[in-house]
Write a protein that holds these residues in place. Structure first.
Motif, PDB file in Angstrom:
ATOM      1  N   TRP A 152     -10.198   2.215  -0.825  1.00  0.00           N
ATOM      2  CA  TRP A 152      -9.091   1.436  -0.271  1.00  0.00           C
ATOM      3  C   TRP A 152      -8.939   0.123  -1.013  1.00  0.00           C
ATOM      4  CZ3 TRP A 152      -8.109  -3.169   2.355  1.00  0.00           C
ATOM      5  CH2 TRP A 152      -6.915  -3.230   3.066  1.00  0.00           C
ATOM      6  N   VAL A 153      -7.684  -0.258  -1.294  1.00  0.00           N
ATOM      7  CA  VAL A 153      -7.371  -1.500  -1.990  1.00  0.00           C
ATOM      8  C   VAL A 153      -6.398  -2.300  -1.134  1.00  0.00           C
ATOM      9  CG1 VAL A 153      -6.246  -2.479  -4.032  1.00  0.00           C
ATOM     10  CG2 VAL A 153      -7.714  -0.468  -4.263  1.00  0.00           C
ATOM     11  N   ASP A 154      -6.587  -3.601  -1.110  1.00  0.00           N
ATOM     12  CA  ASP A 154      -5.707  -4.498  -0.369  1.00  0.00           C
ATOM     13  C   ASP A 154      -4.501  -4.828  -1.243  1.00  0.00           C
ATOM     14  OD1 ASP A 154      -4.545  -6.405   1.206  1.00  0.00           O
ATOM     15  OD2 ASP A 154      -6.146  -7.864   1.027  1.00  0.00           O
ATOM     16  N   GLY A 155      -3.371  -4.188  -0.993  1.00  0.00           N
ATOM     17  CA  GLY A 155      -2.167  -4.446  -1.782  1.00  0.00           C
ATOM     18  C   GLY A 155      -1.475  -3.166  -2.186  1.00  0.00           C
ATOM     19  N   VAL A 156      -0.655  -3.249  -3.217  1.00  0.00           N
ATOM     20  CA  VAL A 156       0.066  -2.090  -3.750  1.00  0.00           C
ATOM     21  C   VAL A 156      -0.732  -1.557  -4.933  1.00  0.00           C
ATOM     22  CG1 VAL A 156       2.226  -1.274  -4.783  1.00  0.00           C
ATOM     23  CG2 VAL A 156       2.268  -3.091  -3.050  1.00  0.00           C
ATOM     24  N   VAL A 157      -0.916  -0.254  -4.995  1.00  0.00           N
ATOM     25  CA  VAL A 157      -1.715   0.320  -6.076  1.00  0.00           C
ATOM     26  C   VAL A 157      -1.101   1.628  -6.555  1.00  0.00           C
ATOM     27  CG1 VAL A 157      -3.298   1.518  -4.496  1.00  0.00           C
ATOM     28  CG2 VAL A 157      -4.054   0.981  -6.800  1.00  0.00           C
ATOM     29  N   THR A 158      -1.146   1.822  -7.875  1.00  0.00           N
ATOM     30  CA  THR A 158      -0.755   3.086  -8.486  1.00  0.00           C
ATOM     31  C   THR A 158      -2.013   3.745  -9.025  1.00  0.00           C
ATOM     32  OG1 THR A 158       1.459   2.317  -9.090  1.00  0.00           O
ATOM     33  CG2 THR A 158       0.587   4.183 -10.324  1.00  0.00           C
ATOM     34  N   ASP A 159      -2.233   4.980  -8.625  1.00  0.00           N
ATOM     35  CA  ASP A 159      -3.358   5.775  -9.121  1.00  0.00           C
ATOM     36  C   ASP A 159      -2.789   7.101  -9.602  1.00  0.00           C
ATOM     37  OD1 ASP A 159      -5.611   7.244  -9.655  1.00  0.00           O
ATOM     38  OD2 ASP A 159      -6.498   7.054  -7.670  1.00  0.00           O
ATOM     39  N   GLY A 160      -2.553   7.200 -10.899  1.00  0.00           N
ATOM     40  CA  GLY A 160      -1.946   8.420 -11.442  1.00  0.00           C
ATOM     41  C   GLY A 160      -0.549   8.623 -10.886  1.00  0.00           C
ATOM     42  N   ASN A 161      -0.350   9.732 -10.173  1.00  0.00           N
ATOM     43  CA  ASN A 161       0.968  10.049  -9.616  1.00  0.00           C
ATOM     44  C   ASN A 161       1.194   9.427  -8.247  1.00  0.00           C
ATOM     45  OD1 ASN A 161      -1.030  11.860  -8.479  1.00  0.00           O
ATOM     46  ND2 ASN A 161       0.658  13.077  -7.649  1.00  0.00           N
ATOM     47  N   LEU A 162       0.205   8.739  -7.694  1.00  0.00           N
ATOM     48  CA  LEU A 162       0.277   8.218  -6.324  1.00  0.00           C
ATOM     49  C   LEU A 162       0.475   6.705  -6.296  1.00  0.00           C
ATOM     50  CD1 LEU A 162      -0.065   8.588  -3.227  1.00  0.00           C
ATOM     51  CD2 LEU A 162      -2.541   8.352  -3.595  1.00  0.00           C
ATOM     52  N   VAL A 163       1.484   6.268  -5.539  1.00  0.00           N
ATOM     53  CA  VAL A 163       1.747   4.847  -5.329  1.00  0.00           C
ATOM     54  C   VAL A 163       1.659   4.578  -3.830  1.00  0.00           C
ATOM     55  CG1 VAL A 163       3.359   2.931  -5.656  1.00  0.00           C
ATOM     56  CG2 VAL A 163       3.312   4.822  -7.307  1.00  0.00           C
ATOM     57  N   THR A 164       0.785   3.657  -3.432  1.00  0.00           N
ATOM     58  CA  THR A 164       0.602   3.356  -2.009  1.00  0.00           C
ATOM     59  C   THR A 164       0.725   1.861  -1.761  1.00  0.00           C
ATOM     60  OG1 THR A 164      -1.797   3.340  -2.379  1.00  0.00           O
ATOM     61  CG2 THR A 164      -0.846   5.364  -1.458  1.00  0.00           C
ATOM     62  N   ALA A 165       1.073   1.537  -0.503  1.00  0.00           N
ATOM     63  CA  ALA A 165       1.227   0.140  -0.109  1.00  0.00           C
ATOM     64  C   ALA A 165       0.906  -0.002   1.372  1.00  0.00           C
ATOM     65  CB  ALA A 165       2.643  -0.341  -0.396  1.00  0.00           C
ATOM     66  N   GLN A 166       0.730  -1.262   1.798  1.00  0.00           N
ATOM     67  CA  GLN A 166       0.298  -1.520   3.176  1.00  0.00           C
ATOM     68  C   GLN A 166       1.421  -1.492   4.202  1.00  0.00           C
ATOM     69  OE1 GLN A 166      -2.231  -4.934   3.579  1.00  0.00           O
ATOM     70  NE2 GLN A 166      -3.486  -4.353   1.854  1.00  0.00           N
ATOM     71  N   ALA A 167       2.583  -2.064   3.900  1.00  0.00           N
ATOM     72  CA  ALA A 167       3.656  -2.139   4.887  1.00  0.00           C
ATOM     73  C   ALA A 167       4.938  -2.597   4.202  1.00  0.00           C
ATOM     74  CB  ALA A 167       3.277  -3.112   6.006  1.00  0.00           C
ATOM     75  N   TRP A 168       6.027  -2.636   4.974  1.00  0.00           N
ATOM     76  CA  TRP A 168       7.332  -2.916   4.387  1.00  0.00           C
ATOM     77  C   TRP A 168       7.449  -4.239   3.635  1.00  0.00           C
ATOM     78  CZ3 TRP A 168       9.449  -7.240   6.401  1.00  0.00           C
ATOM     79  CH2 TRP A 168       9.192  -7.566   7.734  1.00  0.00           C
ATOM     80  N   PRO A 169       6.651  -5.296   3.913  1.00  0.00           N
ATOM     81  CA  PRO A 169       6.763  -6.466   3.041  1.00  0.00           C
ATOM     82  C   PRO A 169       6.430  -6.162   1.569  1.00  0.00           C
ATOM     83  CG  PRO A 169       5.726  -7.098   5.105  1.00  0.00           C
ATOM     84  CD  PRO A 169       5.795  -5.587   5.091  1.00  0.00           C
TER      85      PRO A 169
END
Length: 197
Positions: A152-169
């Motif tokens: 888990w990372v605090d923030g927006v992260v791209t790992d290969g084909n996956l982009v994840t973020a915490q919330a709408w801000p």
């Protein structure tokens, strides 16, 4: 490149987390189909607004009705170039549908771009696609993400084909990184000529 994208929806999906990417991705030329198990084209899902007002967690209020523009039982994941998984309360029960989990697995098996935000990674965890990944989610979902084998990372992260973020801000950075993974090139027109006085 114009991409054809699938967006997973359900009642009480987070309002901003479905509407903003749905419209932003279309604004840059992509085709986006929003689907929900057991609902058809033209049906709506209720949205929830998650607001951050200094409490220990978010405050939830009723949002808009969001109209679906495709029927999940009629779409084939193989026809899509990428997947968007919004958050809100919907992921906690969408992850109980086999067709949702199979759809998610397809995108990972074929290394297609996937964007997930807030509680959306709950679906990815249930689908078993986070093992060995680095990602983010709403902080209250951190334990689920880590239990699924994800760092888990605090923030927006791209790992290969996956982009994840915490919330709408995180939308500006999250959507920008997803557009990069999609290979989207945005061309702006020439600046308008100055008007004569």
């Amino acid at each position: 490149m114009t991409a054809k994208l699938l967006l997973l929806a359900g009642d009480f999906v987070e309002d901003y987390e479905i509407m903003v990417p749905f419209q932003a991705l279309q604004a840059v030329g992509h085709e986006v189909h929003a689907v929900c198990p057991e609902k058809e084209t033209g049906d709506t899902v209720k949205t929830a607004v998650h607001d951050f007002r200094g409490d220990q967690t978010y405050l939830e209020t009723r949002g808009h009705d969001f109209e679906l523009n495709a029927t999940m039982s009629e779409v084939a994941p193989a026809d899509y170039d990428g997947l968007v998984v919004p958050g809100g309360r919907a992921p906690e029960y969408l992850r109980t549908y086999d067709e949702v989990l199979e759809t998610v697995r397809h995108f990972f098996e074929h290394e297609k771009p996937v964007a997930a935000i807030c509680h959306g990674p709950q679906i990815l965890a249930a689908a078993g696609v986070l093992e060995g990944r680095t990602g983010s989610a709403y902080p209250a979902c951190r334990a689920e993400v880590e239990a699924a084998g994800c760092s888990w990372v605090d923030g927006v992260v791209t790992d290969g084909n996956l982009v994840t973020a915490q919330a709408w801000p995180d939308h500006p950075e999250w959507i920008a990184q997803f557009l990069d993974v999609l290979g989207t090139e945005i061309q702006h027109g020439a600046a308008p000529a100055a008007a004569d006085d």
